[in-house]
Design an enzyme around this catalytic site. Structure first.
Site, PDB file in Angstrom:
ATOM      1  N   GLY A  45      73.581  98.783   1.086  1.00 40.30           N
ATOM      2  CA  GLY A  45      73.517  97.578   1.910  1.00 40.30           C
ATOM      3  C   GLY A  45      72.133  97.191   2.375  1.00 40.30           C
ATOM      4  N   SER A  46      71.149  98.087   2.236  1.00 40.25           N
ATOM      5  CA  SER A  46      69.792  97.762   2.677  1.00 40.25           C
ATOM      6  C   SER A  46      68.898  97.303   1.534  1.00 40.25           C
ATOM      7  CB  SER A  46      69.157  98.978   3.364  1.00 40.25           C
ATOM      8  OG  SER A  46      69.049 100.053   2.446  1.00 40.25           O
ATOM      9  N   GLY A  47      69.457  97.214   0.326  1.00 38.98           N
ATOM     10  CA  GLY A  47      68.678  96.806  -0.831  1.00 38.98           C
ATOM     11  C   GLY A  47      68.665  95.303  -1.027  1.00 38.98           C
ATOM     12  N   GLY A  67      72.280  93.795  -1.229  1.00 36.59           N
ATOM     13  CA  GLY A  67      72.964  94.069   0.037  1.00 36.59           C
ATOM     14  C   GLY A  67      72.446  93.202   1.169  1.00 36.59           C
ATOM     15  N   TYR A 118      70.477 105.067 -17.490  1.00 36.47           N
ATOM     16  CA  TYR A 118      71.025 104.112 -16.517  1.00 36.47           C
ATOM     17  C   TYR A 118      72.145 103.296 -17.149  1.00 36.47           C
ATOM     18  CZ  TYR A 118      71.110 100.155 -13.251  1.00 36.47           C
ATOM     19  OH  TYR A 118      71.495  99.193 -12.349  1.00 36.47           O
ATOM     20  N   ASN A 170      68.938  89.372 -14.391  1.00 40.26           N
ATOM     21  CA  ASN A 170      67.827  89.895 -13.586  1.00 40.26           C
ATOM     22  C   ASN A 170      67.806  89.272 -12.193  1.00 40.26           C
ATOM     23  OD1 ASN A 170      67.184  90.371 -16.447  1.00 40.26           O
ATOM     24  ND2 ASN A 170      65.290  91.216 -15.640  1.00 40.26           N
ATOM     25  N   VAL A 171      68.047  90.100 -11.184  1.00 40.45           N
ATOM     26  CA  VAL A 171      68.146  89.625  -9.800  1.00 40.45           C
ATOM     27  C   VAL A 171      66.766  89.696  -9.138  1.00 40.45           C
ATOM     28  CG1 VAL A 171      69.434  89.821  -7.640  1.00 40.45           C
ATOM     29  CG2 VAL A 171      70.425  90.722  -9.771  1.00 40.45           C
ATOM     30  N   HIS A 181      60.968  96.006 -10.741  1.00 39.57           N
ATOM     31  CA  HIS A 181      61.332  95.106 -11.826  1.00 39.57           C
ATOM     32  C   HIS A 181      60.234  94.065 -12.041  1.00 39.57           C
ATOM     33  CE1 HIS A 181      65.479  96.696 -10.941  1.00 39.57           C
ATOM     34  NE2 HIS A 181      65.422  96.785 -12.249  1.00 39.57           N
TER      35      HIS A 181
END
Length: 322
Positions: free
Chosen positions: A15-17, A20, A144, A173-174, A187
Site C-alpha cells: 500500500g505504500s508503493g 498503492g 519475476y 508500464n505504470v 523502471h
C-alpha cells in the site's frame, strides 16, 4: 492499524508503493470509497509477507473481506538481470502466502497485480489475456515473470477447488507520483526523470540507456487505481484482464524521454548509450477486453501525466524514493 469490523474491508498489500498510493488517493480524495467500506493500506513495515506465519497472523487479526494484492519484489531491467533467482523466490513466497491466508480467512475477492513482462518473449502482437502461458518470457526477467504467472495458475486452482473468485490485472508500464526514482534499479520513466533532473542541475547531458527504439505502453498510476476499483467491484471473471492504454498510444523510449525533457524543460544534450541493453523490444498489449467492459473510460494523456509526475518529483525530491 485498525481491525476490520463486520463489514466490507479492503486490505491493500504494498500500500505504500506507486500503485498503492494512487489507490489511496482515489479512495480518499476522489470519493472512491463506498459507504461502510474500510480500507487498510499495508507497507512492508506491517508484516514480512515472505513469512508464512507472519502473513497468516496478519490476516487472522485483520480479517479482510477483499484484498488488492500489490506487494512484490520489483525492479527495472538491470536489477532483474542481476537477481533473477531472488525475484523468483521472493515473489513466489509472497504470492503463495497472501493467497492462502486470504483463503483461510474467507476473503471474498482478491485482485492481484501482474505485468506484461510475463508474456512470452517470442509471440505475435498485440498480446492478449489468452497468451500468458504460450512460451517462456524474456531471459532478462524470467524469475519475476514466472513468479507472477503462477498467480494466474493459483487463481484458477482456488476457483476450481474452492470456488474462490480470485483474479488478476495485467497493467502495462505504470508511472506516477510515489514511484521509485532510483536510477540503477528503477523502471525506465522514473529513472529518466531522475537522471534528467540531475543533468539539469549539473548542466550535463542526459544519457538514456539503450538505443531508444524499444516501445512501451505507459499507464498513469491514477488511471490504473481507478480501474483497480472497478475490477474489485464489478469484474467477475477469474481470468485476468489487461489494463492499458490502446495500441495507438504506444511510445518508443526515445519519445518517452522527449516527454520527460519537455516536462522538466531540460535544455541540454540527450545521448543514447547503445552499449546498454535494450531489453525486450516491445510487448504491445491489446486492451480490447477492457474496452468491451468500459468503452468510455478516459485515460490521462501522456503529456499531462508525465508533467504531473515530474512536478511531483521536483516538489518532493528530498523524500521521494530514489
Amino acid at each position: 492499524m485498525a481491525v476490520c469490523a463486520e463489514r466490507r474491508c479492503v486490505l491493500v498489500t504494498g500500500g505504500s508503493g506507486l500503485v498503492g498510493r494512487a489507490i489511496e488517493r482515489v479512495v480518499k480524495e476522489e470519493g472512491g470509497a463506498r459507504e461502510g467500506e474500510e480500507w487498510i493500506f499495508l507497507s512492508s513495515k506491517d508484516a514480512d509477507l515472505t513469512d508464512r506465519e507472519a502473513t497468516r497472523a496478519l490476516f487472522q487479526r485483520l480479517r479482510p473481506t477483499h484484498v488488492i494484492h500489490l506487494a512484490a519484489m520489483v525492479g527495472g531491467l538491470f536489477r532483474n538481470m542481476r537477481l533473477n533467482l531472488d525475484f523468483w523466490r521472493c515473489n513466489v513466497f509472497i504470492n503463495d502466502n497472501v493467497l492462502e491466508a486470504a483463503h483461510e480467512v474467507g476473503v471474498v475477492k482478491v485482485v492481484s497485480c501482474l505485468s506484461t513482462c510475463i508474456f512470452p518473449d517470442k509471440t505475435t502482437y498485440p498480446i492478449n489475456e489468452t497468451m500468458i502461458h504460450n512460451g517462456p518470457p524474456h531471459d532478462s526477467n524470467f524469475g519475476y515473470a514466472y513468479a507472477k504467472r503462477m498467480i494466474d495458475v493459483q487463481n484458477r486452482g482456488y476457483f476450481l477447488q474452492h470456488g474462490r473468485r480470485y483474479t488478476a490485472v495485467i497493467p502495462t508500464n505504470v508511472f506516477g507520483p510515489h514511484d521509485n526514482f532510483n536510477i540503477e534499479d528503477g523502471h525506465v520513466l522514473p529513472g529518466l526523470i531522475h537522471k534528467a533532473y540531475i543533468a539539469q542541475k549539473e548542466g550535463a547531458p542526459l544519457t538514456v540507456w539503450g538505443s531508444g527504439r524499444p516501445r512501451r505502453q505507459f499507464i498513469y498510476s491514477l488511471d490504473l487505481a481507478r480501474l483497480f476499483l472497478w475490477v474489485l467491484r464489478d469484474y467477475e471473471e477469474v481470468e485476468p484482464i489487461i489494463l492499458s492504454v490502446g495500441e495507438e498510444d504506444e511510445l518508443s523510449i526515445k519519445e518517452a524521454a522527449e516527454g520527460v525533457v519537455e516536462a522538466l524543460q531540460f535544455k541540454g544534450e540527450v545521448i543514447y548509450d547503445s552499449s546498454k541493453a535494450d531489453g525486450q523490444f516491445k510487448k504491445t498489449a491489446s486492451n480490447d477486453k477492457l474496452r468491451r467492459y468500459l468503452p468510455d473510460f478516459k485515460f490521462t494523456p501522456f503529456h499531462i501525466a508525465i508533467k504531473e509526475t515530474c512536478d511531483w518529483f521536483v516538489a518532493n525530491y528530498d523524500t521521494a524514493r530514489k
